[in-house]
Design an enzyme around this catalytic site. Structure first.
Site, PDB file in Angstrom:
ATOM      1  N   LYS A 161       3.380   0.671   3.065  1.00  8.78           N
ATOM      2  CA  LYS A 161       3.260  -0.187   4.127  1.00  8.78           C
ATOM      3  C   LYS A 161       3.480  -2.009   3.179  1.00  8.78           C
ATOM      4  O   LYS A 161       2.536  -1.844   2.173  1.00  8.78           O
ATOM      5  CB  LYS A 161       2.037  -0.005   4.507  1.00  8.78           C
ATOM      6  N   ASP A 182       0.585  -0.858  -0.046  1.00 11.06           N
ATOM      7  CA  ASP A 182      -0.022  -0.177  -0.190  1.00 11.06           C
ATOM      8  C   ASP A 182       1.209   1.646   0.032  1.00 11.06           C
ATOM      9  O   ASP A 182       0.971   1.833   1.119  1.00 11.06           O
ATOM     10  CB  ASP A 182      -0.889  -0.198   1.680  1.00 11.06           C
ATOM     11  N   GLU A 233      -7.412   1.258  -4.314  1.00 12.44           N
ATOM     12  CA  GLU A 233      -7.533   1.383  -2.892  1.00 12.44           C
ATOM     13  C   GLU A 233      -8.446   1.666  -1.932  1.00 12.44           C
ATOM     14  O   GLU A 233      -8.602   0.438  -1.293  1.00 12.44           O
ATOM     15  CB  GLU A 233      -7.047   3.047  -3.253  1.00 12.44           C
ATOM     16  N   TYR A 241       7.140  13.295  13.448  1.00 15.02           N
ATOM     17  CA  TYR A 241       5.734  13.056  13.898  1.00 15.02           C
ATOM     18  C   TYR A 241       5.466  12.477  15.321  1.00 15.02           C
ATOM     19  O   TYR A 241       4.688  13.542  15.983  1.00 15.02           O
ATOM     20  CB  TYR A 241       5.263  12.088  13.023  1.00 15.02           C
TER      21      TYR A 241
END
Length: 268
Positions: free
Chosen positions: A16, A9, A74, A142
């Site tokens: 991922k 993905d 997706e 992050y």
């Protein structure tokens, strides 16, 4: 040599990867900026490989690295992965439910049995938290942003209902937000407070849209997935608090960030 199947993905921020070896499912993620390293790692651990790819950058990866791979839509992959994880993690849920995928932005999907449909989208999500968070503070990382948000107090930046009603009886819960960032001109708040207010604003907007989608489609269960809630306790707690307040059953999947990759893997 044993052939290994894998699902990839490739989103706006992360790539991922899910693959199965010796009956065990493995999960790995990389920054999209380290795409070459991610593919090199995958080919090293699985020299004989059959791949399906999904996500916004799927075509580029197929063209450069896996010409014989399959491209999976997706939204289809996301819902297939969510359905698989609900069963694998023994989560009890109604047959019809919403899947809210909070990644760089946010997508809403209505799932009913084997049918799934994307019904809504928003530009507010993890990308908002990272981008706007870095503008509101001096922090770029992050994970550090998520830690600060957990430490902050949104009430030092947001105007709350109880700030307006003060000693009078409030018609709604006093800790609810009357106006996001309305105290922003005051000097008695810290970076952590600004991030807590930002996380709260994102959670509130996602919940409002989720509530409307749930009402229109007459569902009571919501499955929350996506990379933006991983390690972001402030956002996760906000989502859970508001959704429960609205009477919606909320399910967080343990490996929810990998739903797209799992869906791609299942199609191999």
């Amino acid at each position: 040599m044993q052939q290994i199947t894998a699902g990839i993905d490739a989103g706006g921020s992360l790539i991922k990867i899910v693959y199965q070896e010796n009956g065990r499912m493995h999960f790995k993620k990389f920054s999209i900026n380290k795409l070459d390293s991610a593919i090199s790692w995958l080919k090293m651990v699985a020299p004989s490989l059959k791949v399906s790819i999904t996500g916004g950058k799927a075509f580029g990866i197929q063209n450069c690295y896996f010409q014989d791979s399959a491209l999976i839509p997706e939204f289809q992959a996301t819902c297939e992965g969510a359905r698989f994880l609900l069963a694998k993690e023994n989560k009890s849920i109604e047959e019809t439910y919403l899947v809210v995928n909070i990644g760089t932005g946010t997508s809403w999907h209505l799932v009913s049995g084997e049918k799934a449909e994307r019904i809504l989208g928003s530009g507010m999500g993890g990308g908002t938290f990272t981008g706007l968070g870095s503008l509101l503070t001096k922090v770029q990382d992050y994970q550090l942003l998520t830690v600060l948000a957990e430490e902050g107090n949104k009430g030092n930046v947001d105007m709350l209902v109880k700030d307006i009603y003060e000693a009078a009886d409030s018609p709604i819960h006093g800790d609810l937000t009357a106006a996001n960032f309305a105290k922003g001109k005051k000097l008695n708040h810290k970076e952590a407070d600004r991030l807590a207010a930002l996380s709260n604003m994102i959670a509130e907007n996602i919940v409002l849209l989720t509530s409307q989608a749930a009402t229109i489609n007459r569902v009571k269960s919501v499955v929350i997935i996506g990379t933006a809630i991983i390690g972001n306790q402030s956002l996760k707690h906000g989502l859970e608090y508001y959704l429960n307040m609205l009477g919606l059953t909320t399910v967080f999947l343990e490996k929810g960030e990998y739903c797209g990759a799992i869906g791609a893997y299942l199609s191999v």
